[in-house]
Design a protein around this motif. Sequence first.
Motif, PDB file in Angstrom:
ATOM      1  N   GLY A 225      32.013 -13.290   0.937  1.00  0.00           N
ATOM      2  CA  GLY A 225      31.994 -11.985   1.558  1.00  0.00           C
ATOM      3  C   GLY A 225      30.618 -11.537   1.071  1.00  0.00           C
ATOM      4  N   CYS A 226      31.229 -10.849  -0.292  1.00  0.00           N
ATOM      5  CA  CYS A 226      30.120  -9.993  -1.155  1.00  0.00           C
ATOM      6  C   CYS A 226      28.765 -10.292  -0.448  1.00  0.00           C
ATOM      7  CB  CYS A 226      30.089  -9.812  -2.701  1.00  0.00           C
ATOM      8  SG  CYS A 226      31.743  -9.113  -2.743  1.00  0.00           S
ATOM      9  N   TRP A 227      28.154 -11.618  -0.420  1.00  0.00           N
ATOM     10  CA  TRP A 227      27.296 -11.571  -0.461  1.00  0.00           C
ATOM     11  C   TRP A 227      26.572 -11.918   1.674  1.00  0.00           C
ATOM     12  CZ3 TRP A 227      25.583 -15.411   3.948  1.00  0.00           C
ATOM     13  CH2 TRP A 227      24.484 -15.090   4.025  1.00  0.00           C
ATOM     14  N   ALA A 228      27.886 -11.896   2.377  1.00  0.00           N
ATOM     15  CA  ALA A 228      27.180 -11.415   3.897  1.00  0.00           C
ATOM     16  C   ALA A 228      27.295  -9.979   3.752  1.00  0.00           C
ATOM     17  CB  ALA A 228      28.583 -11.603   4.655  1.00  0.00           C
ATOM     18  N   LEU A 229      27.863  -9.169   3.083  1.00  0.00           N
ATOM     19  CA  LEU A 229      28.201  -7.791   3.294  1.00  0.00           C
ATOM     20  C   LEU A 229      26.491  -7.143   2.626  1.00  0.00           C
ATOM     21  CD1 LEU A 229      31.629  -6.456   1.381  1.00  0.00           C
ATOM     22  CD2 LEU A 229      30.194  -5.594   3.741  1.00  0.00           C
ATOM     23  N   LEU A 230      26.576  -7.935   1.523  1.00  0.00           N
ATOM     24  CA  LEU A 230      25.166  -7.281   1.676  1.00  0.00           C
ATOM     25  C   LEU A 230      23.608  -7.806   2.317  1.00  0.00           C
ATOM     26  CD1 LEU A 230      22.846  -6.468  -1.206  1.00  0.00           C
ATOM     27  CD2 LEU A 230      23.122  -7.873  -2.159  1.00  0.00           C
ATOM     28  N   ALA A 231      24.282  -9.119   2.774  1.00  0.00           N
ATOM     29  CA  ALA A 231      23.028  -9.326   3.970  1.00  0.00           C
ATOM     30  C   ALA A 231      23.054  -8.505   5.006  1.00  0.00           C
ATOM     31  CB  ALA A 231      23.630 -10.912   4.518  1.00  0.00           C
ATOM     32  N   GLY A 232      23.831  -7.796   5.717  1.00  0.00           N
ATOM     33  CA  GLY A 232      24.911  -7.322   6.254  1.00  0.00           C
ATOM     34  C   GLY A 232      23.708  -5.554   6.615  1.00  0.00           C
ATOM     35  N   VAL A 233      24.117  -4.974   4.819  1.00  0.00           N
ATOM     36  CA  VAL A 233      23.476  -4.074   4.523  1.00  0.00           C
ATOM     37  C   VAL A 233      21.882  -4.263   4.570  1.00  0.00           C
ATOM     38  CG1 VAL A 233      22.690  -2.544   2.769  1.00  0.00           C
ATOM     39  CG2 VAL A 233      24.964  -2.741   3.626  1.00  0.00           C
ATOM     40  N   VAL A 234      21.205  -5.216   4.429  1.00  0.00           N
ATOM     41  CA  VAL A 234      19.878  -5.841   4.299  1.00  0.00           C
ATOM     42  C   VAL A 234      19.116  -5.406   5.564  1.00  0.00           C
ATOM     43  CG1 VAL A 234      18.163  -6.941   3.918  1.00  0.00           C
ATOM     44  CG2 VAL A 234      19.867  -6.309   1.992  1.00  0.00           C
ATOM     45  N   TYR A 235      20.243  -7.166   6.284  1.00  0.00           N
ATOM     46  CA  TYR A 235      19.103  -6.338   8.034  1.00  0.00           C
ATOM     47  C   TYR A 235      19.611  -4.858   8.390  1.00  0.00           C
ATOM     48  CZ  TYR A 235      19.783 -11.194   8.020  1.00  0.00           C
ATOM     49  OH  TYR A 235      19.417 -12.916   7.025  1.00  0.00           O
ATOM     50  N   LEU A 236      20.653  -4.197   8.167  1.00  0.00           N
ATOM     51  CA  LEU A 236      20.445  -2.985   9.350  1.00  0.00           C
ATOM     52  C   LEU A 236      19.760  -1.960   8.255  1.00  0.00           C
ATOM     53  CD1 LEU A 236      24.608  -1.963   9.000  1.00  0.00           C
ATOM     54  CD2 LEU A 236      22.848  -2.329  10.808  1.00  0.00           C
ATOM     55  N   VAL A 237      19.267  -2.331   6.913  1.00  0.00           N
ATOM     56  CA  VAL A 237      18.283  -1.137   6.266  1.00  0.00           C
ATOM     57  C   VAL A 237      16.448  -1.621   7.171  1.00  0.00           C
ATOM     58  CG1 VAL A 237      16.788  -0.965   4.210  1.00  0.00           C
ATOM     59  CG2 VAL A 237      19.760  -0.412   4.402  1.00  0.00           C
ATOM     60  N   GLY A 238      16.640  -2.968   6.868  1.00  0.00           N
ATOM     61  CA  GLY A 238      15.313  -3.541   7.407  1.00  0.00           C
ATOM     62  C   GLY A 238      15.513  -2.954   9.513  1.00  0.00           C
ATOM     63  N   ALA A 239      16.059  -3.108   9.964  1.00  0.00           N
ATOM     64  CA  ALA A 239      16.181  -3.123  10.890  1.00  0.00           C
ATOM     65  C   ALA A 239      15.529  -1.388  11.783  1.00  0.00           C
ATOM     66  CB  ALA A 239      17.863  -2.314  12.554  1.00  0.00           C
ATOM     67  N   PHE A 240      16.093  -0.668  10.240  1.00  0.00           N
ATOM     68  CA  PHE A 240      15.001   0.803  10.782  1.00  0.00           C
ATOM     69  C   PHE A 240      14.023   1.119   9.801  1.00  0.00           C
ATOM     70  CE2 PHE A 240      19.774   0.641  11.304  1.00  0.00           C
ATOM     71  CZ  PHE A 240      19.077   1.658  12.854  1.00  0.00           C
ATOM     72  N   THR A 241      13.464   0.076   9.614  1.00  0.00           N
ATOM     73  CA  THR A 241      11.887   0.459   8.882  1.00  0.00           C
ATOM     74  C   THR A 241      10.835   0.794   9.482  1.00  0.00           C
ATOM     75  OG1 THR A 241      11.498  -1.962   8.340  1.00  0.00           O
ATOM     76  CG2 THR A 241      12.403  -1.278   7.033  1.00  0.00           C
ATOM     77  N   ARG A 242      10.236   1.462   9.349  1.00  0.00           N
ATOM     78  CA  ARG A 242       8.690   1.811  10.696  1.00  0.00           C
ATOM     79  C   ARG A 242       8.883   0.408  11.426  1.00  0.00           C
ATOM     80  NH1 ARG A 242       3.776   4.901   8.460  1.00  0.00           N
ATOM     81  NH2 ARG A 242       5.013   5.836   6.563  1.00  0.00           N
ATOM     82  N   ASP A 243       8.372  -0.237  10.732  1.00  0.00           N
ATOM     83  CA  ASP A 243       7.676  -1.480  11.338  1.00  0.00           C
ATOM     84  C   ASP A 243       8.235  -2.698  11.567  1.00  0.00           C
ATOM     85  OD1 ASP A 243       4.544   0.169  11.115  1.00  0.00           O
ATOM     86  OD2 ASP A 243       4.466  -0.799   9.939  1.00  0.00           O
ATOM     87  N   ALA A 244       9.780  -2.339  11.746  1.00  0.00           N
ATOM     88  CA  ALA A 244      10.711  -2.971  12.784  1.00  0.00           C
ATOM     89  C   ALA A 244      10.599  -4.021  14.153  1.00  0.00           C
ATOM     90  CB  ALA A 244      11.872  -2.461  12.336  1.00  0.00           C
ATOM     91  N   THR A 245      10.934  -5.748  13.789  1.00  0.00           N
ATOM     92  CA  THR A 245      10.406  -5.662  15.353  1.00  0.00           C
ATOM     93  C   THR A 245      12.026  -6.907  15.538  1.00  0.00           C
ATOM     94  OG1 THR A 245       9.863  -7.874  13.829  1.00  0.00           O
ATOM     95  CG2 THR A 245       7.798  -6.568  15.067  1.00  0.00           C
ATOM     96  N   GLY A 246      12.467  -6.677  16.978  1.00  0.00           N
ATOM     97  CA  GLY A 246      13.941  -7.273  16.632  1.00  0.00           C
ATOM     98  C   GLY A 246      15.031  -6.495  16.343  1.00  0.00           C
ATOM     99  N   ARG A 247      14.556  -5.223  16.186  1.00  0.00           N
ATOM    100  CA  ARG A 247      15.920  -3.615  16.523  1.00  0.00           C
ATOM    101  C   ARG A 247      16.835  -4.405  16.466  1.00  0.00           C
ATOM    102  NH1 ARG A 247      12.959   1.752  15.316  1.00  0.00           N
ATOM    103  NH2 ARG A 247      11.631   0.378  14.195  1.00  0.00           N
ATOM    104  N   GLY A 248      17.112  -4.704  17.405  1.00  0.00           N
ATOM    105  CA  GLY A 248      18.694  -5.135  18.031  1.00  0.00           C
ATOM    106  C   GLY A 248      19.133  -6.266  17.265  1.00  0.00           C
ATOM    107  N   TRP A 249      18.027  -7.312  16.911  1.00  0.00           N
ATOM    108  CA  TRP A 249      18.800  -8.157  16.891  1.00  0.00           C
ATOM    109  C   TRP A 249      19.578  -7.804  15.743  1.00  0.00           C
ATOM    110  CZ3 TRP A 249      20.911 -11.669  19.385  1.00  0.00           C
ATOM    111  CH2 TRP A 249      20.315 -12.115  21.052  1.00  0.00           C
TER     112      TRP A 249
END
Length: 184
Positions: A43-67
């Motif tokens: 669960g801790c790993w999934a939480l951390l992974a989720g945060v990383v994905y969300l941060v990645g979604a809002f980077t400047r050159d993010a592709t597949g932002r919705g996913w």
Amino acid sequence: MEKNWLDRNWVMLLVLGIVAIVFGVMAIVWPDVTAVAFTVLWGCWALLAGVVYLVGAFTRDATGRGWLILFGAVSILAGLLAVIHPFDVAVVLTWILGIWFIVGAIFQAFGAFSSTRTRPRWMLLVAAALSLLIGILFVARPGVGVLSIVIWIAILAIIWGIVLVIAAFMARSMGKEIDAAQPA
């Protein structure tokens, strides 16, 4: 002959082996606590992974932002559920693993008969039968499945620990032989 990393650091192998053995024994003695601990760690790993994905979604050159946003949100939700209700999530994960085994068994069985090679089909059929059996057991009794997974991990940890302890003493012995062979 020159001493290498293994000869100089045999104590680290010994400690890792002892820790693996102690972990394995504790997991066998307290499989339910171990299952909950594994689930909370996942669960801790999934939480951390989720945060990383969300941060990645809002980077400047993010592709597949919705996913990335969707996967981040699902990961955070799954992580929160695992931390808040670990045994329930462990049971659900075991149920999903059981379905995965059943589907895998179907593919193995079809693969055994669809192959044009002369390799022994019986091996794939045995693997399919075992996968099907494990899958049915996990789906029918997921709580028992969770505990059986923990027991298998514990047994593997004990075996791995024994191997590390033996390797440590072998490395120590080789280091002593090297020291004795070198002139003073």
